[in-house]
Design a protein around this motif. Structure first.
Motif, short mmCIF file in Angstrom:
data_model
loop_
_atom_site.label_atom_id
_atom_site.label_comp_id
_atom_site.label_asym_id
_atom_site.label_seq_id
_atom_site.Cartn_x
_atom_site.Cartn_y
_atom_site.Cartn_z
N UNK A 231 0.87 -1.20 -0.07
CA UNK A 231 -0.17 -0.28 0.04
C UNK A 231 0.86 1.76 -0.24
N UNK A 232 2.11 0.99 -0.47
CA UNK A 232 3.15 2.68 -0.11
C UNK A 232 2.95 2.84 -1.30
N UNK A 233 3.30 3.67 -1.03
CA UNK A 233 3.83 4.98 -2.56
C UNK A 233 4.70 5.45 -2.28
N UNK A 234 5.77 5.51 -4.02
CA UNK A 234 7.35 5.29 -3.67
C UNK A 234 7.19 6.37 -4.85
N UNK A 235 9.18 6.81 -5.14
CA UNK A 235 9.44 8.15 -5.53
C UNK A 235 10.54 7.89 -6.23
N UNK A 236 10.15 7.17 -7.83
CA UNK A 236 11.15 7.26 -8.61
C UNK A 236 12.57 8.29 -8.41
N UNK A 237 13.69 7.34 -8.11
CA UNK A 237 15.28 7.95 -8.15
C UNK A 237 14.88 9.03 -9.13
N UNK A 238 14.52 8.88 -10.93
CA UNK A 238 15.05 10.14 -11.31
C UNK A 238 13.58 11.66 -11.30
N UNK A 239 12.95 10.84 -10.52
CA UNK A 239 12.07 12.06 -10.17
C UNK A 239 12.88 12.93 -9.27
N UNK A 240 13.84 12.10 -8.17
CA UNK A 240 14.00 12.89 -7.46
C UNK A 240 15.19 13.92 -7.59
N UNK A 241 15.86 12.92 -9.04
CA UNK A 241 16.79 13.68 -9.39
C UNK A 241 16.36 15.01 -9.76
N UNK A 242 15.08 14.64 -10.52
CA UNK A 242 14.73 16.40 -11.33
C UNK A 242 13.31 17.06 -10.76
N UNK A 243 12.73 16.73 -9.59
CA UNK A 243 12.47 17.87 -9.00
C UNK A 243 13.00 18.55 -7.64
N UNK A 244 13.79 17.48 -6.60
CA UNK A 244 14.24 17.66 -5.40
C UNK A 244 15.95 17.72 -5.50
N UNK A 245 17.00 17.95 -6.59
CA UNK A 245 18.32 18.22 -7.09
C UNK A 245 18.98 16.94 -6.16
N UNK A 246 18.71 16.22 -6.20
CA UNK A 246 19.23 14.48 -5.72
C UNK A 246 20.01 14.35 -6.57
N UNK A 247 21.36 13.98 -6.08
CA UNK A 247 22.22 12.81 -6.60
C UNK A 247 22.01 11.99 -5.88
N UNK A 248 21.43 10.70 -7.35
CA UNK A 248 21.60 9.12 -6.32
C UNK A 248 22.73 8.91 -6.08
N UNK A 249 24.05 9.16 -6.59
CA UNK A 249 25.08 8.37 -6.78
C UNK A 249 25.70 9.21 -4.93
N UNK A 250 25.71 10.50 -4.90
CA UNK A 250 26.65 10.76 -3.78
C UNK A 250 25.22 10.99 -2.61
N UNK A 251 24.47 11.04 -2.74
CA UNK A 251 23.22 11.48 -1.76
C UNK A 251 23.09 10.13 -1.18
N UNK A 252 23.25 9.43 -1.32
CA UNK A 252 22.15 8.07 -0.20
C UNK A 252 23.25 8.56 1.25
N UNK A 253 22.01 8.20 2.19
CA UNK A 253 22.59 7.70 3.67
C UNK A 253 22.68 6.92 3.93
N UNK A 254 23.09 5.60 4.27
CA UNK A 254 22.78 4.91 5.46
C UNK A 254 22.80 4.92 6.94
N UNK A 255 21.79 5.27 8.01
CA UNK A 255 21.12 5.54 9.28
C UNK A 255 21.23 4.19 10.50
N UNK A 256 22.34 3.74 10.62
CA UNK A 256 22.28 2.22 11.50
C UNK A 256 22.05 3.33 13.17
N UNK A 257 21.06 2.62 13.40
CA UNK A 257 20.88 3.42 14.51
C UNK A 257 21.07 2.32 16.30
N UNK A 258 21.56 2.34 16.84
CA UNK A 258 21.66 1.47 17.77
C UNK A 258 20.36 1.99 19.26
N UNK A 259 20.42 0.53 20.47
CA UNK A 259 19.52 0.57 20.98
C UNK A 259 19.07 1.77 22.09
#
Length: 386
Positions: A231-259
């Motif tokens: 039931x989730x909406x989804x955002x394509x990477x091409x749309x992220x780059x075009x509308x939100x000025x996101x560099x899909x090669x550099x801007x994705x950050x993984x966020x591990x979080x401890x308890x």
């Protein structure tokens, strides 16, 4: 992600400007210009550098915040919810084993093996245990929220218990902005979220990824509905780059979080959860706040709950009216004209909501098929038959 439950309908007629996309931009409402002035430091508040990161990057990782005494009751409450679900499924013959011998990290997975979709039922229970309420309105946590939106604070109607069982598409949330689930009135409203894992969250069990500074344009991009068999909406990477000025090669950050830690993010930054490839359930809460004087964007279905006000320093939260309204029931009510009657609503493993009216439906699955016959009548002037 492909699923046996969906099929592509991208050839269906569509309009260029969809109901959810406005092309309006509100960058100043989410960057450092929006940071409130905090006159005195309060217990638990974050450093100026952490707050700057939140506004500059759209998110900030807080590795250590909650004590075990604060978080462990949430785990106990989840155990009670799982027990309640197991008993209901067992009494109605839907499962043949209560799996009482299994613990916090395994029991729901075992139940799911007998009754697929049990995790979805628990996700949409709508029950807000006292332990969850205590965390949401935690004094030190509200002090942090005050650093983000000021002294007047309301809890947003949309909160979630994430039941991330292993290897499960229904718990793997794709790229999206939180505003994509809400009506357009809230596109200019800062609504910070605390994502709180109830175990150490890392790449193996499905921690969060964010698109760094993806909020900078101040826009809500075009989303689609719905992702794979969900039931989730989804955002394509091409749309992220075009509308939100996101560099899909550099801007994705993984966020591990401890308890004991949390991820704070705003409602415009794109984010997703990674697949859980471990053998344990990754439980987490996401809790949201906003200024109570601004629109919450939940289609008028449920009001926020006031948690703090500058005019009354001794204000006490009145949970009664808020907990008396089931948000998931209200979501279904918003699309009830499109839905068939469900005999066993308590055990229905599908989710529908008004966001399905906002975005172009490009994937048919068991969640969307209940509304699909009428959606295209309403939004495209065409009807697409399954």
């Amino acid at each position: 992600m492909a699923s046996e439950h969906w099929r592509d309908i991208t050839s269906a007629p569509s309009t260029n400007i969809l109901p959810g996309f406005t092309d309006e931009a509100f960058p100043d409402n989410f960057n450092l210009k929006a940071k409130p002035v905090v006159k005195e430091k309060k217990e638990g508040q974050l450093s100026d550098e952490k707050i700057r990161q939140f506004f500059e990057n759209g998110y900030v990782v807080v590795d250590s915040f909650f004590t075990r005494e604060e978080l462990d009751p949430c785990k106990d409450a989840i155990n009670d919810l799982v027990e309640d679900l197991a008993q209901k499924l067992y009494r109605t013959g839907r499962i043949k084993n209560l799996y009482s011998q299994c613990g916090f990290h395994e029991r729901l997975t075992k139940i799911e093996s007998e009754f697929p979709g049990a995790n979805i039922i628990l996700h949409k229970y709508g029950v807000l245990p006292e332990a969850f309420r205590d965390i949401w309105s935690n004094e030190r946590l509200l002090n942090v929220v005050e650093q983000l939106i000021g002294p007047d604070i309301a809890g947003h109607p949309v909160w979630n218990l994430r039941t991330k069982t292993p290897q499960n598409e229904a718990t793997t949330v794709p790229w999206h902005q939180d505003t994509a689930y809400l009506d357009t009135q809230c596109y200019s409203v800062l609504q910070p979220t605390a994502w709180i894992p109830l175990l150490d969250a890392d790449e193996s069990n499905g921690c969060m990824q964010v698109a760094n500074k993806g909020h900078k344009t101040g826009k809500t991009a075009r989303h689609q509905c719905c992702y794979g068999g969900t039931w989730y909406v989804m955002l394509e990477e091409e749309e992220m780059a075009e509308t939100l000025d996101i560099d899909v090669q550099k801007d994705f950050i993984t966020c591990p979080i401890p308890y004991g830690g949390m991820l704070l993010l705003n409602n415009l930054i794109p984010h997703r959860s990674l697949p859980n490839i471990s053998d344990q359930i990754r439980w987490s809460l996401d809790l949201r706040w906003q200024n109570p004087g601004l629109p919450c964007g939940f289609y008028g279905l449920k009001d926020p709950i006031l948690m703090r006000t500058a005019v009354d320093p001794g204000f006490k939260v009145d949970w009664g009216p808020f907990t008396g309204v089931d948000r998931h029931d209200k979501q279904r009510e918003a699309v009830k004209d499109m839905l068939p009657q469900v005999d066993d609503k308590e055990f229905d493993t599908t989710i529908q909501g008004p966001w399905m009216k906002k975005w172009d439906i490009v994937h048919m699955n068991r969640h969307t098929e209940k509304v699909m016959d009428n959606v295209f009548d309403l939004y495209h002037g065409h009807q697409v038959k399954a």
